[in-house]
Design a protein around this motif. Structure first.
Motif: not given
Length: 193
Positions: A150-167
């Motif tokens: 359904r979309g609407g994922a929040d890039p600032g959410g815990g899991g996705l922001s953690g991935l952004a930092r890891r990358v």
């Protein structure tokens, strides 16, 4: 380096707030059991202590696994991702196009990007299927995870922001494209070296 520092603080917080608290509770239960007078109370306390010990072990495994998934050592990236796809609870197609195994830290980042994106697709997006692509583009490894949810994922959410930092810690780029109604595409570009 700030991404590495943030990740270290997250791990310390997980250990302090999770595992340490479980171990304190376990010590209290064992202390009460040692002072216990009735056999029934002793049995109850030992049962609770056993459950706390099991939970502490589970949380410790989870923290250690988030730092480095041990299956990468034994299975390698391709087989590890296949195993994650099999456990996803929905159809997952993995297109793996790497000619050689990437360096350890890159391999770990790829693994976590794919795993977190698949977890989010199953848990939050009500996705019916996921497609994972891992390809080489010159000296860059490109990872794309697309779900039909359904979309609407929040890039600032815990899991996705953690991935952004890891990358980012590997001088890579991370992007989430998730309009309402879907699809969601999580992508990462990581330097091979």
């Amino acid at each position: 380096m700030s991404a590495v520092g943030q990740e270290r603080r997250r791990i310390e917080r997980d250990l302090h707030d999770g595992v340490q608290q479980r171990l304190v509770a376990l010590a209290v239960l064992i202390g009460r059991a040692r002072r216990g007078r009735s056999p029934q109370l002793l049995d109850d306390l030992l049962h609770q202590a056993h459950e706390e010990a099991q939970e502490a072990l589970r949380e410790l495994r989870e923290v250690a696994w988030r730092v480095y998934p041990a299956e990468l050592d034994t299975l390698g990236l391709r087989e590890s991702l296949s195993a994650v796809a099999e456990r996803a609870g929905m159809p997952v197609t993995v297109a793996y196009g790497l000619a050689a195994r990437p360096p350890g830290e890159v391999e770990t980042a790829v693994y976590f990007v794919v795993r977190e994106a698949m977890t989010n697709a199953a848990k939050h997006a009500a996705a019916g299927q996921v497609r994972v692509e891992i390809v080489e583009d010159g000296d860059t490894i490109v990872v794309r995870v697309r779900d039909d949810g359904r979309g609407g994922a929040d890039p600032g959410g815990g899991g996705l922001s953690g991935l952004a930092r890891r990358v980012a810690a590997l001088d890579g780029r991370f992007q989430v494209d998730s309009p309402p109604g879907g699809p969601t595409i999580v992508s990462a570009e990581l330097p091979r070296e």
